[in-house]
Design a protein around this motif. Structure first.
Motif, short mmCIF file in Angstrom:
data_model
loop_
_atom_site.label_atom_id
_atom_site.label_comp_id
_atom_site.label_asym_id
_atom_site.label_seq_id
_atom_site.Cartn_x
_atom_site.Cartn_y
_atom_site.Cartn_z
N VAL A 1 0.82 -1.23 -0.08
CA VAL A 1 0.04 -0.06 0.23
C VAL A 1 1.03 1.32 -0.09
N PHE A 2 1.87 1.31 0.74
CA PHE A 2 2.88 2.33 0.89
C PHE A 2 3.53 2.86 -0.52
N TRP A 3 3.94 1.82 -1.13
CA TRP A 3 4.67 1.97 -2.50
C TRP A 3 3.49 2.32 -3.60
N SER A 4 2.33 2.07 -3.37
CA SER A 4 1.29 2.37 -4.35
C SER A 4 1.11 4.11 -4.22
N ILE A 5 1.08 4.36 -2.95
CA ILE A 5 0.80 5.82 -2.78
C ILE A 5 1.90 6.68 -3.40
N THR A 6 3.19 6.22 -3.19
CA THR A 6 4.39 7.05 -3.73
C THR A 6 4.44 7.06 -5.14
N LEU A 7 4.11 5.77 -5.93
CA LEU A 7 4.31 5.72 -7.36
C LEU A 7 3.29 6.28 -7.93
N ALA A 8 1.98 6.37 -7.34
CA ALA A 8 0.86 6.99 -8.02
C ALA A 8 1.06 8.53 -8.14
N GLU A 9 1.80 9.10 -6.99
CA GLU A 9 2.12 10.38 -7.09
C GLU A 9 3.21 10.94 -7.91
N VAL A 10 4.14 9.85 -8.17
CA VAL A 10 5.10 10.27 -9.15
C VAL A 10 4.53 10.08 -10.49
N LEU A 11 3.59 9.42 -10.84
CA LEU A 11 2.98 9.53 -12.14
C LEU A 11 2.15 10.60 -12.45
N ILE A 12 1.38 11.22 -11.40
CA ILE A 12 0.76 12.34 -11.47
C ILE A 12 1.87 13.39 -11.65
N ALA A 13 2.84 13.59 -11.37
CA ALA A 13 3.80 14.66 -11.32
C ALA A 13 4.24 14.62 -13.01
#
Length: 470
Positions: free
Chosen positions: A441-453
């Motif tokens: 779950v933690f990595w899904s949060i980080t990677l999603a925000e990277v993709l948004i940027a």
């Protein structure tokens, strides 16, 4: 000579800081862009920082009640984020339209938008209150709360959702102030709200004199009371204060065309944040599968993270106001330059904070709990999320810039791709199917925000947001 120059520079910065806090400037369509970013960002950062401090203090008090109490706060606030989705969606529309009218020097139009957004907020908050008051136990049950957690914490859910009008109006009226360039007023009302929360929290949670100990429910009573008083202060300023927008009794009229325009702009914003917050709710539901201790660690980590994420939101909101006002003044190039400069400042700040979190996460978690399972999972969550902080910075600034331009559709599409199509499937696959547990779950949060940027910057460079009309 160098010493004198440094002293002069410090004095200039201090003078600008005090001017920003006092709200000495409303129009940001001329002059130095760097100064404009500073003048808007400072009160917004202080405003969000105060919100973050309250969140931390609140969780410190609640954590002394029980792990179930902390988990109740996490589950309830996951549901409350759906309220925030509506409030933030309407807030984006209010900021965009008020900022545009301010840039056009149309004070009457800005005033009309302010009145109509308050009408909308009251109507929506009333509907949510009815549901929250009647079905608090069912709401916690749907979120995966265990029977003992529900019995201990349903009062918190009932009070917080029942009094959601205070949250809604606090968001909306501050959005009006920000759009008009009165960021300092928004800051002071939030300082009042959260200052009262911090004072009232221990009184209502643990009891004081004739006031009984309400436990975790007391945190909700304190929050609702503090925010309610701040809303009253906002209304006094709108009707009698010195803000750019001043409302009279004759202005309290339903204006269908203005309201429809607000709804049209806000729909994209509401769906945009509904997607993000619905994703957050589902992530909390996945986390509840690992027990109350892991859920408590996750909740504490998110609160700590918000301490630095809120100032970044402050800078992002500054970018939104700058974009709206400069587009209203027919200065699209100045609007774009404002975004890149704000993004750079935000990235520098977030990059420094990420290093602190990565190295000292266990220490921070230890301030809130001595349970090793809570500390271990909370620290891991904080470290993984902090790894993507620089991407967060640019992502937040660019997304808010679209919203400031009134282009709420583009961020909605980006959120749908990154949260629904990527984050949720990835979180479930990693955490449950492949048995990586909470760190999935933690990595899904980080990677999603990277993709948004990444997607946001590419889309922003195309420049279609410059031609949006509101």
């Amino acid at each position: 000579m160098t010493t004198d120059t440094n002293q002069q520079s410090k004095q200039n910065i201090f003078s600008l800081f005090m001017a920003a806090v006092r709200g000495k400037q409303n129009d940001f369509t001329t002059g130095s862009i760097r100064k404009a970013v500073f003048m808007l960002s400072i009160p917004m950062i202080l405003e969000m920082l105060m919100e973050s401090i309250f969140a931390l203090v609140d969780i410190i008090f609640v954590s002394r009640v029980s792990e179930n109490a902390v988990a109740t706060v996490g589950l309830t606030e996951s549901v409350l984020t759906l309220v925030y989705a509506v409030a933030i969606g309407l807030s984006m529309a209010a900021t965009a339209i008020v900022a545009r009218r301010t840039g056009e020097k149309d004070q009457e139009g800005a005033k009309q938008a302010a009145v109509q957004v308050i009408f909308l907020g009251i109507f929506i908050a009333t509907l949510i209150s009815i549901i929250g008051i009647l079905f608090p136990k069912e709401i916690l049950g749907l979120m995966g709360g265990e029977p003992d957690l529900i019995e201990e914490g349903y009062g918190y859910t009932q009070v917080l959702l029942g009094g959601n009008a205070t949250v809604m109006l606090l968001f909306l009226i501050n959005a009006v102030f920000r759009g008009a360039g009165n960021a300092s007023i928004a800051m002071w009302t939030l300082i009042l709200s959260n200052g009262l929360n911090i004072i009232l929290d221990p009184i209502f949670i643990f009891g004081f004199g004739p006031i009984p100990a309400f436990g975790v429910e007391g945190a909700a009573i304190a929050t609702t009371t503090g925010r309610g008083i701040a809303v009253v202060a906002q209304l006094v300023i709108l009707f009698r204060g010195s803000s750019y927008i001043k409302i009279a009794l004759k202005d309290i009229v339903l204006r269908v065309q203005v309201m429809l325009n607000l709804i049209k702009v806000s729909i994209g914003g509401i769906f945009q944040f509904f997607i993000a917050t619905a994703s957050w709710v589902f992530l909390m539901r996945i986390m509840s599968e690992f027990g109350s201790e892991v859920l408590a660690g996750y909740t504490i980590a998110i609160r700590i993270m918000m301490f630095t994420l809120m100032p970044a939101w402050g800078m992002s909101n500054a970018a939104a106001t700058l974009v709206g006002q400069n587009l209203g003044a027919q200065l699209p190039d100045r609007a774009e330059t404002s975004v890149w400069k704000t993004g750079k400042y935000c990235a520098i700040f977030m990059g420094l904070v990420s290093l602190i979190y990565i190295f000292f996460a266990p220490t921070f978690l230890g301030w809130f709990s001595d349970n090793p399972i809570v500390v271990e999972n909370g620290a891991l969550c904080l470290q993984v999320i902090a790894a993507g902080y620089i991407f967060y910075a640019y992502g937040m600034v660019v997304i808010q810039s679209f919203n400031g331009a009134g282009d709420t559709k583009t961020p909605t599409i980006i959120n749908f791709i990154c949260f629904f199509l990527f984050q949720l499937p990835f979180a479930y696959l990693m955490a449950i199917t492949l048995d990586f547990g909470p760190q999935g779950v933690f990595w899904s949060i980080t990677l999603a925000e990277v993709l948004i940027a990444i997607i946001g910057v590419i889309w922003f460079r195309k420049g279609k947001w410059k031609s949006v009309q509101v």
